[in-house]
Design a protein around this motif. Sequence first.
Motif, short mmCIF file in Angstrom:
data_model
loop_
_atom_site.label_atom_id
_atom_site.label_comp_id
_atom_site.label_asym_id
_atom_site.label_seq_id
_atom_site.Cartn_x
_atom_site.Cartn_y
_atom_site.Cartn_z
N VAL A 79 0.89 -1.18 -0.05
CA VAL A 79 0.15 0.11 -0.03
C VAL A 79 0.92 1.16 0.07
O VAL A 79 0.51 2.85 -1.07
N SER A 80 1.94 1.47 0.77
CA SER A 80 2.73 2.53 0.63
C SER A 80 3.59 2.93 -0.90
O SER A 80 3.59 3.98 -0.86
N GLY A 81 3.51 1.49 -1.40
CA GLY A 81 4.26 1.85 -2.61
C GLY A 81 3.67 2.40 -3.17
O GLY A 81 4.00 3.09 -4.21
N PHE A 82 2.37 1.90 -3.68
CA PHE A 82 1.24 2.47 -4.78
C PHE A 82 0.89 3.51 -3.98
O PHE A 82 0.82 5.08 -4.87
N GLY A 140 2.76 10.44 -4.13
CA GLY A 140 4.59 11.09 -2.89
C GLY A 140 4.49 10.27 -1.71
O GLY A 140 3.54 10.02 -1.09
N TRP A 141 5.43 10.48 -1.14
CA TRP A 141 5.64 10.00 0.29
C TRP A 141 5.38 10.40 1.19
O TRP A 141 5.12 10.21 2.33
N ARG A 142 5.31 11.74 0.80
CA ARG A 142 4.55 12.81 2.33
C ARG A 142 2.94 12.03 2.13
O ARG A 142 2.86 12.28 4.06
N ALA A 143 2.25 12.06 1.28
CA ALA A 143 1.28 11.70 1.23
C ALA A 143 0.59 10.66 2.07
O ALA A 143 -0.04 10.05 3.15
#
Length: 161
Positions: A89-92, A98-101
């Motif tokens: 999920v975090s990769g998607f 973006g990573w902050r989201a």
Amino acid sequence: MFATLGDIKEKKKLILTLTGLVTVSLLGVATAQNLLWMNLASFAVGLTSVVPQIISPLAAQLASPKERGKVVGTVVSGLLIGILLSRTVSGFVGQVAGWRAMFVVAAILMFILGIIMYYKLPVTKSNTIDNLKKERKEHKEKLRERLFFSSKNSPVPLEFI
């Protein structure tokens, strides 16, 4: 560091406090403006994200002896599935927004989880120092009985245990 506090502090309060702290820490990472801020917030996330290490023994404590293995197995299985799914999920989310989201999403989920645990987790009895000393004394007596068949005529003092 915090996980061992589960032995002497009331677990629900400790879990909720750590959930709140990790939520704030995740928001700190999401809003980091420089490397120092990012490093400090990341350290705080690592320091406060020990809730699973407190929930697992809590599940064992709340389960009946007959169901304890099944309950702990279910909790640990859920934790492992969550770890694996979170990477996907975090990769998607990171790719799309973006990573902050992803850190904002994680903070929101931790906040929601904190609210659920506030209403669902029972208040448990904490072990005080007096209770721990009493348990230690009982364990010494049992050990003496097993080693020497009588605690009153023990030829060797077992204060080292």
